[in-house]
Write an enzyme that holds these catalytic residues in place. Structure first.
Site, short mmCIF file in Angstrom:
data_model
loop_
_atom_site.label_atom_id
_atom_site.label_comp_id
_atom_site.label_asym_id
_atom_site.label_seq_id
_atom_site.Cartn_x
_atom_site.Cartn_y
_atom_site.Cartn_z
N GLU A 280 -8.89 -0.49 -2.49
CA GLU A 280 -9.25 0.93 -2.59
C GLU A 280 -10.58 1.22 -1.90
O GLU A 280 -10.74 2.26 -1.26
CB GLU A 280 -9.27 1.40 -4.05
CG GLU A 280 -7.94 1.27 -4.80
CD GLU A 280 -6.74 1.79 -4.03
OE1 GLU A 280 -6.87 2.79 -3.30
OE2 GLU A 280 -5.65 1.19 -4.15
N CYS B 196 0.86 -1.19 0.00
CA CYS B 196 0.00 0.00 0.00
C CYS B 196 0.89 1.23 0.00
O CYS B 196 1.91 1.26 0.69
CB CYS B 196 -0.87 -0.01 1.26
SG CYS B 196 -1.90 1.47 1.43
CO CO Z 1 -3.45 1.41 -0.20
#
Ligand code: CO
Length: 180
Positions: A139, A96
């Site tokens: 997301e 991420c």
């Molecule tokens: Co992320």
């Protein structure tokens, strides 16, 4: 001119706040410039996706850039995305942009169907497996204030947290009150 935005890191409160849906008509005038910045930010970090709250905006908006070929990407704009179907399970390492240098085994649905609005205000539906399914769930989690660390299988949690504590020491621009 588009610009690379600063990405909020794990420990910053905004990443834990659930975003509210925003109507296309309200956002449409500023959407092209905002999307240009999101694409540029995503490319500069080699990311697959980016949620608006990762760049400090509490908007239910995310983008995904899926590599399909050597120098080709498929782009998805997701305004107000919602998972309408899900099935199966997969567990793979996931990273991420808000956790630079950190990867963790993450549990996801193997298949999802998502409904969202695109950059021209059109509602569409997307069926996905593999990397796209993973990116969509990742997301949408961001937009709900959830992070990949929440999806780590419990047997691996303590090792993953120790790893995260080490990696987070290398983050230069994160605020001092980080909780990692
Ligand atoms: Co992320």
């Amino acid at each position: 001119m588009s610009a690379v935005r600063r990405i909020c890191k794990y420990g910053e409160d905004i990443l834990r706040r659930r975003t509210k849906p925003v109507s296309y008509d309200v956002i449409k005038d500023k959407l092209p410039a905002l999307l240009a910045d999101m694409w540029e930010t995503c490319v500069s970090c080699n990311g697959v996706g980016l949620a608006a709250n990762q760049i400090g905006l509490e908007l239910r908006l995310a983008v995904i850039m899926l590599p399909v070929d050597k120098d080709k990407v498929q782009k998805f704009v997701l305004l107000n995305p919602k998972i309408t179907e899900k099935s199966g399970v997969m567990e793979e390492d996931e990273g991420c942009l808000s956790f630079p240098g950190f990867f963790a085994p993450t549990k996801r649905y193997a298949f999802v169907k998502v409904r969202a609005v695109d950059e021209s205000g059109r509602e569409y539906e997307l069926s996905a497996r593999g990397l796209l399914a993973k990116a969509l769930q990742h997301e949408i989690d961001h937009l709900d204030g959830k992070l990949l660390i929440d999806r780590v299988p419990s047997v691996e949690k303590s090792a993953v947290k120790a790893h995260l504590k080490e990696v987070s020491k290398t983050w230069q621009d994160a605020p001092a009150k980080r909780k990692a």
